[in-house]
Motif scaffolding. Structure first.
Motif, PDB file in Angstrom:
ATOM      1  N   VAL A 172       0.835  -1.206   0.000  1.00  0.00           N
ATOM      2  CA  VAL A 172       0.000   0.000   0.000  1.00  0.00           C
ATOM      3  C   VAL A 172       0.868   1.253   0.000  1.00  0.00           C
ATOM      4  CG1 VAL A 172      -1.584   1.364   1.423  1.00  0.00           C
ATOM      5  CG2 VAL A 172      -2.053  -1.039   0.989  1.00  0.00           C
ATOM      6  N   HIS A 173       1.997   1.203   0.700  1.00  0.00           N
ATOM      7  CA  HIS A 173       2.852   2.382   0.808  1.00  0.00           C
ATOM      8  C   HIS A 173       4.011   2.371  -0.192  1.00  0.00           C
ATOM      9  CE1 HIS A 173       0.900   4.170   4.313  1.00  0.00           C
ATOM     10  NE2 HIS A 173       0.701   2.932   4.717  1.00  0.00           N
ATOM     11  N   GLY A 174       4.056   1.354  -1.056  1.00  0.00           N
ATOM     12  CA  GLY A 174       5.089   1.311  -2.077  1.00  0.00           C
ATOM     13  C   GLY A 174       6.487   1.191  -1.515  1.00  0.00           C
ATOM     14  N   LEU A 175       6.654   0.377  -0.468  1.00  0.00           N
ATOM     15  CA  LEU A 175       7.935   0.290   0.230  1.00  0.00           C
ATOM     16  C   LEU A 175       8.627  -1.048  -0.010  1.00  0.00           C
ATOM     17  CD1 LEU A 175       6.799   1.778   3.647  1.00  0.00           C
ATOM     18  CD2 LEU A 175       8.137   2.933   1.874  1.00  0.00           C
ATOM     19  N   ILE A 176       9.949  -1.014  -0.148  1.00  0.00           N
ATOM     20  CA  ILE A 176      10.747  -2.238  -0.166  1.00  0.00           C
ATOM     21  C   ILE A 176      10.734  -2.835   1.233  1.00  0.00           C
ATOM     22  CG2 ILE A 176      13.084  -3.160  -0.434  1.00  0.00           C
ATOM     23  CD1 ILE A 176      13.571  -1.008  -2.540  1.00  0.00           C
ATOM     24  N   LEU A 177      10.634  -4.147   1.305  1.00  0.00           N
ATOM     25  CA  LEU A 177      10.635  -4.862   2.580  1.00  0.00           C
ATOM     26  C   LEU A 177      11.843  -5.790   2.608  1.00  0.00           C
ATOM     27  CD1 LEU A 177       9.096  -5.621   5.216  1.00  0.00           C
ATOM     28  CD2 LEU A 177       7.816  -7.277   3.862  1.00  0.00           C
ATOM     29  N   SER A 178      12.641  -5.695   3.653  1.00  0.00           N
ATOM     30  CA  SER A 178      13.808  -6.568   3.757  1.00  0.00           C
ATOM     31  C   SER A 178      13.707  -7.442   5.005  1.00  0.00           C
ATOM     32  CB  SER A 178      15.105  -5.748   3.796  1.00  0.00           C
ATOM     33  OG  SER A 178      15.202  -5.012   5.010  1.00  0.00           O
ATOM     34  N   ALA A 179      14.383  -8.581   4.957  1.00  0.00           N
ATOM     35  CA  ALA A 179      14.406  -9.520   6.084  1.00  0.00           C
ATOM     36  C   ALA A 179      15.679 -10.337   5.990  1.00  0.00           C
ATOM     37  CB  ALA A 179      13.184 -10.438   6.047  1.00  0.00           C
ATOM     38  N   ASN A 180      16.079 -10.930   7.099  1.00  0.00           N
ATOM     39  CA  ASN A 180      17.209 -11.844   7.042  1.00  0.00           C
ATOM     40  C   ASN A 180      16.802 -13.194   7.605  1.00  0.00           C
ATOM     41  OD1 ASN A 180      17.600 -11.892   9.919  1.00  0.00           O
ATOM     42  ND2 ASN A 180      18.641  -9.931   9.768  1.00  0.00           N
ATOM     43  N   THR A 181      17.670 -14.184   7.442  1.00  0.00           N
ATOM     44  CA  THR A 181      17.351 -15.541   7.875  1.00  0.00           C
ATOM     45  C   THR A 181      18.078 -15.927   9.150  1.00  0.00           C
ATOM     46  OG1 THR A 181      19.102 -16.429   6.458  1.00  0.00           O
ATOM     47  CG2 THR A 181      16.876 -16.327   5.531  1.00  0.00           C
ATOM     48  N   SER A 182      18.500 -14.945   9.903  1.00  0.00           N
ATOM     49  CA  SER A 182      19.177 -15.229  11.166  1.00  0.00           C
ATOM     50  C   SER A 182      18.181 -15.092  12.311  1.00  0.00           C
ATOM     51  CB  SER A 182      20.346 -14.267  11.378  1.00  0.00           C
ATOM     52  OG  SER A 182      21.297 -14.411  10.349  1.00  0.00           O
TER      53      SER A 182
ATOM     54  N   ARG B   7       8.236 -17.657  -0.815  1.00  0.00           N
ATOM     55  CA  ARG B   7       6.818 -17.774  -1.166  1.00  0.00           C
ATOM     56  C   ARG B   7       6.100 -16.434  -1.036  1.00  0.00           C
ATOM     57  NH1 ARG B   7       6.591 -22.223   2.300  1.00  0.00           N
ATOM     58  NH2 ARG B   7       5.041 -21.161   3.593  1.00  0.00           N
ATOM     59  N   HIS B   8       6.641 -15.534  -0.229  1.00  0.00           N
ATOM     60  CA  HIS B   8       6.021 -14.227  -0.039  1.00  0.00           C
ATOM     61  C   HIS B   8       6.663 -13.151  -0.909  1.00  0.00           C
ATOM     62  CE1 HIS B   8       3.216 -15.135   3.233  1.00  0.00           C
ATOM     63  NE2 HIS B   8       4.105 -16.022   3.602  1.00  0.00           N
ATOM     64  N   GLY B   9       7.440 -13.572  -1.902  1.00  0.00           N
ATOM     65  CA  GLY B   9       7.959 -12.625  -2.875  1.00  0.00           C
ATOM     66  C   GLY B   9       9.331 -12.058  -2.569  1.00  0.00           C
ATOM     67  N   PHE B  10      10.019 -12.596  -1.557  1.00  0.00           N
ATOM     68  CA  PHE B  10      11.364 -12.119  -1.233  1.00  0.00           C
ATOM     69  C   PHE B  10      12.388 -12.790  -2.151  1.00  0.00           C
ATOM     70  CE2 PHE B  10       9.042 -11.184   2.585  1.00  0.00           C
ATOM     71  CZ  PHE B  10       9.684 -10.111   3.179  1.00  0.00           C
ATOM     72  N   TRP B  11      13.436 -12.067  -2.475  1.00  0.00           N
ATOM     73  CA  TRP B  11      14.547 -12.653  -3.222  1.00  0.00           C
ATOM     74  C   TRP B  11      15.837 -12.415  -2.453  1.00  0.00           C
ATOM     75  CZ3 TRP B  11      18.101  -8.937  -4.773  1.00  0.00           C
ATOM     76  CH2 TRP B  11      17.627  -7.625  -4.838  1.00  0.00           C
TER      77      TRP B  11
ATOM     78  N   VAL C 146      26.240 -14.047   8.170  1.00  0.00           N
ATOM     79  CA  VAL C 146      26.137 -12.693   8.710  1.00  0.00           C
ATOM     80  C   VAL C 146      25.573 -11.683   7.718  1.00  0.00           C
ATOM     81  CG1 VAL C 146      28.007 -13.003  10.370  1.00  0.00           C
ATOM     82  CG2 VAL C 146      28.529 -12.178   8.059  1.00  0.00           C
ATOM     83  N   SER C 147      25.620 -11.988   6.419  1.00  0.00           N
ATOM     84  CA  SER C 147      25.266 -10.957   5.447  1.00  0.00           C
ATOM     85  C   SER C 147      24.069 -11.313   4.579  1.00  0.00           C
ATOM     86  CB  SER C 147      26.465 -10.674   4.535  1.00  0.00           C
ATOM     87  OG  SER C 147      26.817 -11.836   3.810  1.00  0.00           O
ATOM     88  N   GLU C 148      23.558 -12.516   4.698  1.00  0.00           N
ATOM     89  CA  GLU C 148      22.459 -12.927   3.834  1.00  0.00           C
ATOM     90  C   GLU C 148      21.196 -12.152   4.190  1.00  0.00           C
ATOM     91  OE1 GLU C 148      20.479 -17.097   3.683  1.00  0.00           O
ATOM     92  OE2 GLU C 148      22.199 -17.112   2.340  1.00  0.00           O
ATOM     93  N   ARG C 149      20.605 -11.539   3.183  1.00  0.00           N
ATOM     94  CA  ARG C 149      19.401 -10.745   3.416  1.00  0.00           C
ATOM     95  C   ARG C 149      18.450 -10.902   2.239  1.00  0.00           C
ATOM     96  NH1 ARG C 149      17.541  -6.935   6.815  1.00  0.00           N
ATOM     97  NH2 ARG C 149      19.420  -7.136   8.064  1.00  0.00           N
ATOM     98  N   PHE C 150      17.176 -10.911   2.548  1.00  0.00           N
ATOM     99  CA  PHE C 150      16.145 -11.034   1.538  1.00  0.00           C
ATOM    100  C   PHE C 150      15.437  -9.696   1.351  1.00  0.00           C
ATOM    101  CE2 PHE C 150      16.955 -15.350   2.488  1.00  0.00           C
ATOM    102  CZ  PHE C 150      16.474 -16.120   1.432  1.00  0.00           C
ATOM    103  N   TYR C 151      15.038  -9.438   0.106  1.00  0.00           N
ATOM    104  CA  TYR C 151      14.328  -8.209  -0.220  1.00  0.00           C
ATOM    105  C   TYR C 151      13.041  -8.536  -0.969  1.00  0.00           C
ATOM    106  CZ  TYR C 151      18.524  -5.613   1.040  1.00  0.00           C
ATOM    107  OH  TYR C 151      19.584  -5.079   1.724  1.00  0.00           O
ATOM    108  N   ARG C 152      12.059  -7.709  -0.760  1.00  0.00           N
ATOM    109  CA  ARG C 152      10.786  -7.857  -1.477  1.00  0.00           C
ATOM    110  C   ARG C 152      10.384  -6.491  -2.013  1.00  0.00           C
ATOM    111  NH1 ARG C 152       5.431  -6.970  -0.750  1.00  0.00           N
ATOM    112  NH2 ARG C 152       3.950  -8.532  -1.540  1.00  0.00           N
TER     113      ARG C 152
END
Length: 205
Positions: A135-145, A165-169, A180-186
């Motif tokens: 809705v707000h046109g924002l990038i969403l990031s997450a990590n697997t730690s 499955r939720h669109g993160f790459w 330490v550096s792996e991060r996902f973005y959507r």
């Protein structure tokens, strides 16, 4: 739980067409209100009832906003308010870490009470978070730690698949130090916002 989650999401989106925590500004006269808010008044979405949004206006008023009649624009999002409202709406949720950094949303943790795990609660909360980002046109990031207290119980590989499955790459640094550096973005996806007088003007506050 899948059907229950979908029903819950439909209920929230029907009753609250803008996500919790959305910041809005009145941009014109409110035609159906005998004591309207001054143009330029800002406030935060805290709930909804169909086409009416429950607001906490900065000037202390408690007037509902009519989504399809009152002129307004979206000016950003109060992430702390969003997290607070989601926690109230989903009692099975133990913790949710969501913040704003560098103009995008950072998802740190979705944690469900142990006895409620495996029932799709995290899936439901993730859908609320991704809807906020869209809705707000924002990038969403997450990590697997996972947090230190959860590392014995959380398997990283299924978590990666779940994020996918939720669109993160996945984005890694050149040294491939996934620990330490792996991060996902959507990236934000197109979102339909109820109300012909709605416009988006900026990101999170």
């Amino acid at each position: 739980m899948e059907n229950e989650s979908r029903a819950f999401l439909r209920k929230i989106m029907r009753e609250c067409p803008l996500p919790y925590g959305t910041r809005v500004r009145v941009t014109g006269p409110m035609p159906n209100e005998p004591d309207p808010l001054p143009i330029g008044t800002e406030g935060t979405v805290i709930g909804g009832n169909g086409g009416q949004l429950s607001m906490r206006w900065d000037n202390g008023r408690a007037l509902m906003l009519l989504v399809d009649r009152d002129p307004y624009e979206v000016t950003g999002v109060d992430v702390d308010e969003f997290v607070s409202r989601v926690r109230r709406a989903v009692p099975e949720l133990q913790d949710l870490h969501l913040s704003c950094s560098g103009g995008h949303l950072v998802l740190g943790l979705i944690q469900v009470h142990r006895e409620q795990r495996g029932k799709g609660i995290a899936e439901l909360v993730m859908r609320l978070v991704t809807e906020l980002a869209d809705v707000h046109g924002l990038i969403l990031s997450a990590n697997t730690s996972p947090p230190e207290s959860e590392r014995r119980r959380v398997k990283v590989t299924p978590l990666r698949h779940w994020l996918g499955r939720h669109g993160f790459w996945l984005n890694r640094d050149s040294r491939r130090r996934a620990d330490v550096s792996e991060r996902f973005y959507r990236l934000p996806q197109a979102a339909q916002v109820t109300g012909p007088r709605h416009t988006r003007t900026s990101g999170p506050r």
